[in-house]
Design a protein around this motif. Structure first.
Motif, PDB file in Angstrom:
ATOM      1  N   ASP A   6       0.814  -1.220   0.000  1.00 32.77           N
ATOM      2  CA  ASP A   6       0.000   0.000   0.000  1.00 32.77           C
ATOM      3  C   ASP A   6       0.850   1.274   0.000  1.00 32.77           C
ATOM      4  N   TYR A   9       2.194   1.811  -3.454  1.00 37.03           N
ATOM      5  CA  TYR A   9       1.153   2.215  -4.395  1.00 37.03           C
ATOM      6  C   TYR A   9       0.801   3.695  -4.224  1.00 37.03           C
ATOM      7  N   ARG A  10       0.845   4.178  -2.986  1.00 34.80           N
ATOM      8  CA  ARG A  10       0.618   5.607  -2.771  1.00 34.80           C
ATOM      9  C   ARG A  10       1.739   6.429  -3.395  1.00 34.80           C
ATOM     10  N   ALA A  13       1.041   6.613  -7.007  1.00 34.84           N
ATOM     11  CA  ALA A  13       0.012   7.614  -7.293  1.00 34.84           C
ATOM     12  C   ALA A  13       0.618   9.014  -7.328  1.00 34.84           C
ATOM     13  N   THR A  27      -7.414   8.886 -14.233  1.00 35.35           N
ATOM     14  CA  THR A  27      -7.487   7.772 -13.281  1.00 35.35           C
ATOM     15  C   THR A  27      -8.394   8.089 -12.097  1.00 35.35           C
ATOM     16  N   ARG A  28      -8.706   9.330 -11.888  1.00 32.89           N
ATOM     17  CA  ARG A  28      -9.609   9.692 -10.790  1.00 32.89           C
ATOM     18  C   ARG A  28     -11.033   9.206 -11.048  1.00 32.89           C
ATOM     19  N   PRO A  31     -12.596   3.140 -10.492  1.00 36.17           N
ATOM     20  CA  PRO A  31     -12.771   2.610  -9.136  1.00 36.17           C
ATOM     21  C   PRO A  31     -11.394   2.535  -8.465  1.00 36.17           C
ATOM     22  N   PRO A  32     -11.338   2.603  -7.135  1.00 31.15           N
ATOM     23  CA  PRO A  32     -10.041   2.649  -6.436  1.00 31.15           C
ATOM     24  C   PRO A  32      -9.063   1.558  -6.833  1.00 31.15           C
ATOM     25  N   GLU A  33      -9.544   0.322  -7.004  1.00 27.73           N
ATOM     26  CA  GLU A  33      -8.614  -0.757  -7.310  1.00 27.73           C
ATOM     27  C   GLU A  33      -8.033  -0.626  -8.711  1.00 27.73           C
ATOM     28  N   ALA A  35      -7.635   2.364 -10.264  1.00 24.48           N
ATOM     29  CA  ALA A  35      -6.723   3.511 -10.180  1.00 24.48           C
ATOM     30  C   ALA A  35      -5.390   3.076  -9.605  1.00 24.48           C
ATOM     31  N   ARG A  36      -5.452   2.246  -8.587  1.00 21.89           N
ATOM     32  CA  ARG A  36      -4.238   1.726  -7.947  1.00 21.89           C
ATOM     33  C   ARG A  36      -3.373   0.988  -8.968  1.00 21.89           C
ATOM     34  N   HIS A  39      -1.810   3.365 -11.564  1.00 19.69           N
ATOM     35  CA  HIS A  39      -0.641   4.069 -11.035  1.00 19.69           C
ATOM     36  C   HIS A  39       0.580   3.153 -11.034  1.00 19.69           C
TER      37      HIS A  39
END
Length: 286
Positions: A6, A9-10, A13, A27-28, A31-33, A35-36, A39
Motif C-alpha cells: 500500500d 502504491y501511494r 500515485a 485515473t480519478r 474505481p479505487p482498485e 486507479a491503484r 498508477h
C-alpha cells in the motif's frame, strides 16, 4: 494485489500525479482498485522512460537500460523485487494477468530512443509509437477488462496519444537532439531538418503540422469505437483520457502551431468541461 505494498502504491500515485496531469486526471474516474493498478503501470513506464530521458550520455543510458531489463526479467520470473517500482509493477502484472511481452516491448521502444533519433517514414515512427505508447494502453486494457476486438483499438489510441506527445514536444525534443517527424514527410512539405533546428515557424512548417495533426485525429477516430468494448468500470476514464489528449491538438492549433515557444496544455477548466460533457453523454445513453 498485496496489501503490504500500500505505501508503495501511494508513492506510485504521487509519481503519476507529478508525471502526467492528464493521465492522473483520468485515473480519478476509475474505481479505487483500478486507479491503484493504473498508477502501478504508469510508475513503471515513467521510471523506464526517465532512464533514457535523463541519462547524461548514450553509453550511460544503454548501461542503465540493460540493468533495468535484467531486473525486470528477474521480477517477472519470480513475481518479486527489491526495487519499489518493480515490486508494485509485478504485483499489478500478476493481479491482472498482463502479458510480459508488453513491458518488454516498452523497453525496446526506449532502446530505439537511444540507438536512433531519426525516422525515415511513418511506418518506422509507428513502430516506435506502438512500443512506447500502445503497449501502455494494452496493459491498461488488461487492468480494466475487455471484450474480443478491443486490443486493436487500444493500439490505435496509443499511437494517437504518442503522435500528440510528439507534436506537442517538438521544441523540447530538439533540446535532446531528437526529431520524430519522418524525414520523408518533412521533404514532402519542403521543410528541412536544418530549418527545424533553427525553429523556423513558416508557411511550410504550418502546412506540415496541419498534416500531422490531421493524422493524429484520424487515429483517435479509429480508436474510439473500442471504448465500448472495455469493462464498464473503466470506459469513462479511458474516454476522458482520450478526449483530454485530443484537446491538446486543439491547443496546438490555437497557438498557430507554435510548438517552439510554448507547450500546449489543456487548462483545468477545459478538462472539467470534457469530464462533464462525458458524464452528460453517459447519462443520456444509460
Amino acid at each position: 494485489m498485496r496489501s503490504e505494498l500500500d505505501p508503495l502504491y501511494r508513492e506510485a500515485a504521487r509519481a503519476t500525479a507529478s508525471g502526467s496531469k492528464s493521465f492522473y486526471f483520468a485515473t480519478r474516474f476509475f474505481p479505487p482498485e483500478l486507479a491503484r493498478a493504473a498508477h502501478g503501470v504508469y510508475w513503471f513506464c515513467r521510471y523506464t522512460d526517465d532512464l533514457v530521458d535523463e541519462c547524461s550520455s548514450i553509453a550511460e543510458g544503454r548501461r542503465d537500460l540493460a540493468e533495468w531489463t535484467e531486473a525486470l526479467e528477474s521480477a517477472l520470473d519470480t513475481g518479486r523485487s527489491d526495487h519499489s517500482v518493480l515490486s508494485v509493477f509485478t504485483d499489478t502484472v500478476a493481479a491482472y494477468n498482463i502479458p510480459h511481452e508488453y513491458p518488454r516491448e516498452l523497453i525496446e521502444g526506449m532502446r530505439m530512443d537511444l540507438d536512433g533519433t531519426r525516422y525515415r517514414n511513418f511506418e518506422e515512427l509507428r513502430t516506435f509509437c506502438y512500443r512506447v505508447a500502445s503497449v501502455v494502453g494494452l496493459m491498461m486494457s488488461h487492468v480494466i477488462g475487455f471484450q474480443e476486438g478491443a486490443l486493436s483499438y487500444a493500439t490505435d489510441l496509443g499511437i494517437a496519444m504518442q503522435l500528440t506527445n510528439i507534436l506537442r514536444d517538438i521544441g523540447e525534443d530538439l533540446e535532446r537532439g531528437r526529431v520524430y517527424l519522418p524525414s520523408e514527410e518533412m521533404e514532402q512539405f519542403r521543410y528541412s531538418e536544418a530549418r527545424l533546428r533553427e525553429r523556423r515557424h513558416d508557411a511550410d512548417f504550418v502546412e506540415m503540422m496541419e498534416f500531422q495533426v490531421a493524422r493524429a485525429r484520424t487515429y483517435y477516430e479509429r480508436a474510439m469505437p473500442g471504448v465500448k468494448l472495455l469493462d464498464r468500470r473503466g470506459r469513462f476514464a479511458v474516454k476522458v483520457a482520450a478526449d483530454v489528449y485530443r484537446a491538446i491538438l486543439g491547443r496546438i492549433e490555437l497557438s498557430g502551431y507554435d510548438v517552439f515557444g510554448q507547450r500546449a496544455v489543456v487548462p483545468t477548466a477545459q478538462k472539467c468541461w470534457i469530464m462533464l460533457r462525458g458524464t452528460a453523454g453517459r447519462l443520456v445513453h444509460a
